[in-house]
Scaffold this motif. Structure first.
Motif, short mmCIF file in Angstrom:
data_model
loop_
_atom_site.label_atom_id
_atom_site.label_comp_id
_atom_site.label_asym_id
_atom_site.label_seq_id
_atom_site.Cartn_x
_atom_site.Cartn_y
_atom_site.Cartn_z
N PRO A 263 6.60 3.65 -10.20
CA PRO A 263 7.44 4.77 -9.75
C PRO A 263 7.12 5.33 -8.38
O PRO A 263 5.85 5.26 -8.00
CB PRO A 263 7.31 6.04 -10.88
CG PRO A 263 5.94 5.53 -11.17
CD PRO A 263 5.76 4.21 -11.39
N ILE A 264 8.18 5.57 -7.88
CA ILE A 264 7.78 6.12 -6.23
C ILE A 264 8.48 7.56 -6.14
O ILE A 264 9.53 7.88 -6.61
CB ILE A 264 8.56 5.30 -5.14
CG1 ILE A 264 7.92 3.64 -5.23
CG2 ILE A 264 8.39 5.81 -3.74
CD1 ILE A 264 6.45 3.65 -4.81
N PHE A 265 7.87 8.37 -5.67
CA PHE A 265 8.22 9.74 -5.46
C PHE A 265 8.51 10.21 -4.00
O PHE A 265 7.81 9.69 -3.26
CB PHE A 265 7.03 10.66 -6.00
CG PHE A 265 6.65 10.24 -7.37
CD1 PHE A 265 7.64 10.56 -8.36
CD2 PHE A 265 5.59 9.66 -7.88
CE1 PHE A 265 7.30 10.30 -9.80
CE2 PHE A 265 5.18 9.38 -8.93
CZ PHE A 265 6.26 9.41 -10.07
N ALA A 266 9.10 11.32 -3.90
CA ALA A 266 9.38 11.89 -2.71
C ALA A 266 8.22 12.30 -1.86
O ALA A 266 6.98 12.96 -2.48
CB ALA A 266 10.19 13.05 -2.55
N GLY A 267 7.96 11.92 -0.60
CA GLY A 267 6.89 12.17 0.18
C GLY A 267 5.86 10.82 0.37
O GLY A 267 5.07 10.78 1.04
N ASP A 268 6.17 9.77 -0.67
CA ASP A 268 5.31 8.74 -0.50
C ASP A 268 5.63 7.97 0.74
O ASP A 268 6.70 7.77 1.00
CB ASP A 268 5.83 7.70 -1.79
CG ASP A 268 5.12 8.45 -2.94
OD1 ASP A 268 4.37 9.45 -2.75
OD2 ASP A 268 5.40 7.61 -4.14
N THR A 269 4.62 7.23 1.34
CA THR A 269 4.55 6.27 2.59
C THR A 269 4.26 4.99 1.81
O THR A 269 3.14 4.56 1.48
CB THR A 269 3.85 6.90 3.64
OG1 THR A 269 3.98 8.10 4.02
CG2 THR A 269 3.79 5.89 5.00
N ILE A 270 5.05 4.02 2.14
CA ILE A 270 5.00 2.69 1.53
C ILE A 270 4.68 1.84 2.68
O ILE A 270 5.49 1.83 3.71
CB ILE A 270 6.15 2.22 0.75
CG1 ILE A 270 6.53 3.24 -0.36
CG2 ILE A 270 6.05 0.53 0.19
CD1 ILE A 270 7.85 2.93 -0.93
N ILE A 271 3.65 0.95 2.88
CA ILE A 271 3.21 0.13 3.87
C ILE A 271 3.51 -1.22 3.63
O ILE A 271 2.76 -1.80 2.74
CB ILE A 271 1.87 0.33 4.54
CG1 ILE A 271 1.67 1.78 4.93
CG2 ILE A 271 1.43 -0.40 5.76
CD1 ILE A 271 0.21 2.36 5.13
N THR B 90 0.99 -1.24 0.12
CA THR B 90 0.15 0.07 -0.08
C THR B 90 0.99 1.36 0.03
O THR B 90 1.87 1.38 0.83
CB THR B 90 -0.76 -0.16 1.37
OG1 THR B 90 -1.72 -1.17 1.25
CG2 THR B 90 -2.04 1.29 1.14
N ILE B 91 0.42 2.12 -0.91
CA ILE B 91 1.30 3.42 -1.04
C ILE B 91 0.39 4.73 -0.90
O ILE B 91 -0.61 4.64 -1.46
CB ILE B 91 2.19 3.48 -2.40
CG1 ILE B 91 2.97 2.39 -2.76
CG2 ILE B 91 3.00 4.87 -2.36
CD1 ILE B 91 2.77 1.39 -3.56
N HIS B 92 0.90 5.40 0.18
CA HIS B 92 0.03 6.66 0.48
C HIS B 92 0.67 8.01 -0.24
O HIS B 92 1.97 7.82 0.23
CB HIS B 92 -0.22 6.92 1.65
CG HIS B 92 -1.30 5.85 2.62
ND1 HIS B 92 -2.62 5.99 2.62
CD2 HIS B 92 -1.04 4.68 3.05
CE1 HIS B 92 -3.12 5.33 3.25
NE2 HIS B 92 -2.07 4.17 3.63
N ARG B 93 0.09 8.66 -1.13
CA ARG B 93 0.74 9.51 -1.75
C ARG B 93 -0.07 10.75 -1.78
O ARG B 93 -1.39 11.01 -1.89
CB ARG B 93 0.63 9.41 -3.48
CG ARG B 93 1.29 10.32 -4.24
CD ARG B 93 1.93 9.58 -5.77
NE ARG B 93 2.61 8.50 -5.50
CZ ARG B 93 2.78 7.62 -6.30
NH1 ARG B 93 2.25 7.59 -7.72
NH2 ARG B 93 3.87 6.69 -6.21
N LEU B 94 0.59 12.09 -1.39
CA LEU B 94 0.00 13.41 -1.24
C LEU B 94 -0.77 13.71 -2.67
O LEU B 94 -0.17 13.37 -3.48
CB LEU B 94 1.05 14.43 -0.83
CG LEU B 94 1.40 14.28 0.43
CD1 LEU B 94 2.68 15.35 0.64
CD2 LEU B 94 0.33 14.56 1.56
#
Length: 328
Positions: A205-213, A178-182
């Motif tokens: 792709p993963i970006f700055a500020g992402d939270t990966i659970i 699960t990825i939480h993204r602004l």
């Protein structure tokens, strides 16, 4: 005379059946229908994100966070170019307009906010604002759950790259990430699976500020006539099937009703039970079902076999001896 002997045997047979029943009483339970809890959201199905525009966005603007150092350029004026750091409360202190809240805004969004403030303050009619991010300690992605790490995001980073830097996915962890993204109302959910080809397709792709659970995979529960009963952690490096679970439990016991194994699964507030023949599954005659977290695998015991296994054979022989004597 023979009828009298048979009549005398009836109480002995009844006593034998009563003894076996007391040693291993039958358990009756209702497994189908609503579960015993009314808690909402329990073990709900996971909805995998499939929208390509969300998984693989065409572009992703940087966002500003506390600690970022930003240089503000104003065109056509060359006198206005302050270099300011975003404070802990998410604001920047700018000449002429004071505090401007920029935390969580993209670079274009922050440029528009500053331009609007300059116009509303009567300083400029049509200011052209360009923000230059000169220093940022926040260009990182946070990995939490079963894995804990803060990973710097340099250039273009992918999900598998970030998880590898964080230490990899433990064997007891779920491959559903699960990825939480602004900026997104709903979290992104991807299933890396156990097939490398599937993992590559979902290597988003993963970006700055992402939270990966990274969640724990959960356990399945074995009870009844297995040699070892209890909770078994699910290992997700390959599909976790019934035969694997039975093997880890030491296999079914002699007393088990092989044709009446029960797989109990709860989804939301509904609980269902499926009857399986574990002997046919072991022999490859029936499919080997894949287990899910919180599944309950129950193997009932055969009363007579259980009595023999638990040492009741001596008592059974004693009753048999009485029957032999009674028939003489």
């Amino acid at each position: 005379m023979r009828m009298r002997k048979k009549t005398r045997l009836l109480p002995l047979f009844a006593a034998l059946l009563l003894f076996l029943g007391e040693m291993h009483p039958m358990a009756y339970a209702q497994f189908n229908g609503p579960s015993v809890t009314s808690a909402a959201g329990l073990n709900e199905p996971v909805h995998i994100t499939t929208d390509p525009a969300i998984l693989f966005p065409a572009k992703h603007d940087l966002r500003l966070f506390p600690g970022d150092l930003v240089t503000v350029h104003l065109y056509p004026s060359s006198d206005y170019s302050p270099a300011v750091r975003v404070s802990l409360d998410g604001t920047m202190q700018l000449p002429l307009i004071g505090n401007v809240h920029v935390q969580g805004l993209t670079i274009p969004e922050a440029e528009k906010v500053i331009a609007d403030r300059l116009i509303s303050a009567g300083m400029y009619r049509n200011p052209q604002i360009v923000l230059q991010l000169t220093e940022s300690p926040n260009q990182v992605a946070t990995v939490t759950g079963d894995v804990h790490s803060v990973v710097p995001i340099v250039g273009q980073s992918r999900l598998l790259d970030v998880l590898t830097v964080a230490g990899g996915i433990p064997t007891t962890s779920s491959h559903i990430i699960t990825i939480h993204r602004l900026g997104l109302d709903q979290p992104i959910v991807v299933d890396l699976g156990s097939d490398p080809m599937t993992s590559e397709k979902n290597n988003i792709p993963i970006f700055a500020g992402d939270t990966i659970i990274v969640a724990r995979a959960g356990v399945i529960y074995l009870l009844g006539a297995f040699k070892n009963v209890g909770a078994i952690p699910i290992q997700q490096n390959s599909p976790f099937t019934l035969i694997k679970a039975a093997t880890l439990a030491g296999g079914p016991g002699f007393e088990g009703k092989m044709k009446d194994l029960r797989l109990i699964r709860t989804v939301g507030e509904n609980r269902t039970v499926v009857h399986l023949n574990i002997k046919r599954i072991i022999n490859g005659k029936d499919p080997d079902p894949v287990l899910q977290a919180d599944d309950i695998v129950f193997l009932p015991s055969d009363t007579m076999k259980a009595a023999i296994k638990s040492g009741g054979i001596g008592t059974i022989l004693g009753f048999a001896s009485l029957l032999v004597v009674a028939t003489r």
